[in-house]
Design a protein around this motif. Sequence first.
Motif, PDB file in Angstrom:
ATOM      1  N   ILE A 172       0.817  -1.220   0.000  1.00  0.00           N
ATOM      2  CA  ILE A 172       0.000   0.000   0.000  1.00  0.00           C
ATOM      3  C   ILE A 172       0.859   1.283   0.000  1.00  0.00           C
ATOM      4  N   TYR A 173       2.120   1.157   0.395  1.00  0.00           N
ATOM      5  CA  TYR A 173       2.939   2.361   0.581  1.00  0.00           C
ATOM      6  C   TYR A 173       2.939   3.330  -0.614  1.00  0.00           C
ATOM      7  N   PRO A 174       3.081   2.793  -1.840  1.00  0.00           N
ATOM      8  CA  PRO A 174       3.112   3.727  -2.982  1.00  0.00           C
ATOM      9  C   PRO A 174       1.837   4.564  -3.123  1.00  0.00           C
ATOM     10  N   ARG A 175       0.743   4.093  -2.527  1.00  0.00           N
ATOM     11  CA  ARG A 175      -0.524   4.839  -2.635  1.00  0.00           C
ATOM     12  C   ARG A 175      -0.700   5.847  -1.498  1.00  0.00           C
ATOM     13  N   THR A 176       0.267   5.946  -0.611  1.00  0.00           N
ATOM     14  CA  THR A 176       0.123   6.859   0.530  1.00  0.00           C
ATOM     15  C   THR A 176       0.704   8.245   0.206  1.00  0.00           C
ATOM     16  N   GLY A 177       0.484   9.166   1.133  1.00  0.00           N
ATOM     17  CA  GLY A 177       1.073  10.492   0.952  1.00  0.00           C
ATOM     18  C   GLY A 177       0.083  11.509   0.411  1.00  0.00           C
ATOM     19  N   ARG A 178      -1.174  11.110   0.303  1.00  0.00           N
ATOM     20  CA  ARG A 178      -2.171  12.047  -0.231  1.00  0.00           C
ATOM     21  C   ARG A 178      -3.036  12.662   0.863  1.00  0.00           C
ATOM     22  N   ALA A 179      -3.300  11.888   1.911  1.00  0.00           N
ATOM     23  CA  ALA A 179      -4.225  12.368   2.944  1.00  0.00           C
ATOM     24  C   ALA A 179      -3.599  13.463   3.803  1.00  0.00           C
ATOM     25  N   HIS A 180      -4.459  14.258   4.384  1.00  0.00           N
ATOM     26  CA  HIS A 180      -4.018  15.221   5.389  1.00  0.00           C
ATOM     27  C   HIS A 180      -4.151  14.531   6.743  1.00  0.00           C
ATOM     28  N   ILE A 181      -3.030  14.271   7.384  1.00  0.00           N
ATOM     29  CA  ILE A 181      -3.070  13.566   8.665  1.00  0.00           C
ATOM     30  C   ILE A 181      -3.047  14.583   9.808  1.00  0.00           C
ATOM     31  N   ILE A 182      -4.117  14.547  10.595  1.00  0.00           N
ATOM     32  CA  ILE A 182      -4.288  15.537  11.663  1.00  0.00           C
ATOM     33  C   ILE A 182      -4.238  14.839  13.013  1.00  0.00           C
ATOM     34  N   GLY A 183      -3.382  15.298  13.891  1.00  0.00           N
ATOM     35  CA  GLY A 183      -3.328  14.745  15.248  1.00  0.00           C
ATOM     36  C   GLY A 183      -4.119  15.658  16.172  1.00  0.00           C
TER      37      GLY A 183
END
Length: 313
Positions: free
Chosen positions: A37-48
């Motif tokens: 799945i890694y290549p498909r990551t990096g698009r979302a806005h990750i909010i803590g």
Amino acid sequence: MDRLVNRALSGDHRAIARLISLVESESPLADGIMRSIYPRTGRAHIIGVTGSPGAGKSTLVDKMIHRFLDMGRSVGVIAVDPSSPFSGGAILGDRLRMQNHAVDSRVFIRSMGSRGSLGGVSGTTGEAALILDACGKDVVIIETVGVGQSEVDIVKLADTVCLVLVPGMGDDVQIMKAGIMEIADVFVVNKADRDGADKVVADIRMMLDISFRGDWRPPVVKTCAERGDGVEDAVSSVMSHREHVLNSQEGRLRRLSRIEAMVEAVLRKEVSSLIQREWGKRRSEGLLEDLLLRKVDPYSIAESILDEVLCSK
Ligand SMILES: Nc1nc2c(ncn2[C@@H]2O[C@H](COP(=O)(O)OP(=O)(O)OP(=O)(O)O)[C@@H](O)[C@H]2O)c(=O)[nH]1
Ligand SMILES: [Mg+2]
């Protein structure tokens, strides 16, 4: 496995839940899942979203979900529940509070344990966030209780950290003490319906005046999450921060250091499991007895295990 991954990537919530469970339980399949799945990551806005117990984080997250949905964004939420016996009820509480979204196909909500470290972010939290990212969630929110290390850990996972404070808890003093001022990209002063909210806002602004460095001065937003007041402001501050992260050198450095930390974490995990496996093979009553009688020493054993591990690769 490929079918499960493909189903998850196409947005199937049951498949996503299954992938997260496999990763959370450190299944032998976990590495393969993450790799594919890694290549498909990096698009979302990750909010803590972090802050003291009971500050209103879940209530705020719930309202933020609504706001993001209104803007046409899909949302994934990971609530890290402290595995403390005292907060057994909190898990149910979070589920109930956010339940009205659970049926919406654009919202995926998941509680994860924190592996004993009270409120802490376990290594698999980051992997679950990546799974949600790969599976098409536009926004991934991670809620953690701010106790000790977890606020600091969340920085390693999130693009934007929202620190939720409330009046009347001496939070301002706590922030300075714990040095967690630096981790907040957006300050949210919740329970603004209570006395003292303006004072907390003023205190934070004053501290920022003294200590703030860098290109992004964290905004301070007042909310009453229960009524939904100020949530729109909080969300737009969070989104402005995202723009900043995407377009500034500071943001680039942050993303690079996050990836670096990830490589290091994966390395540590892999090396430690190789070592554990080799130690498991050798560990016998006889060997432990020899150690006890000082016939051998732990250092020589460690060295020989390392030699074995390195040679076998
Ligand atoms: N007065 C007031 N109460 C609020 C507000 N927001 C949340 N609460 C209440 O505060 C309590 C805790 O809210 P939660 O959203 O569970 O807080 P939390 O930070 O997620 O709590 P934990 O996850 O257990 O650490 C609940 O009873 C909420 O109804 C607010 O703006 N004003
Ligand atoms: Mg909560």
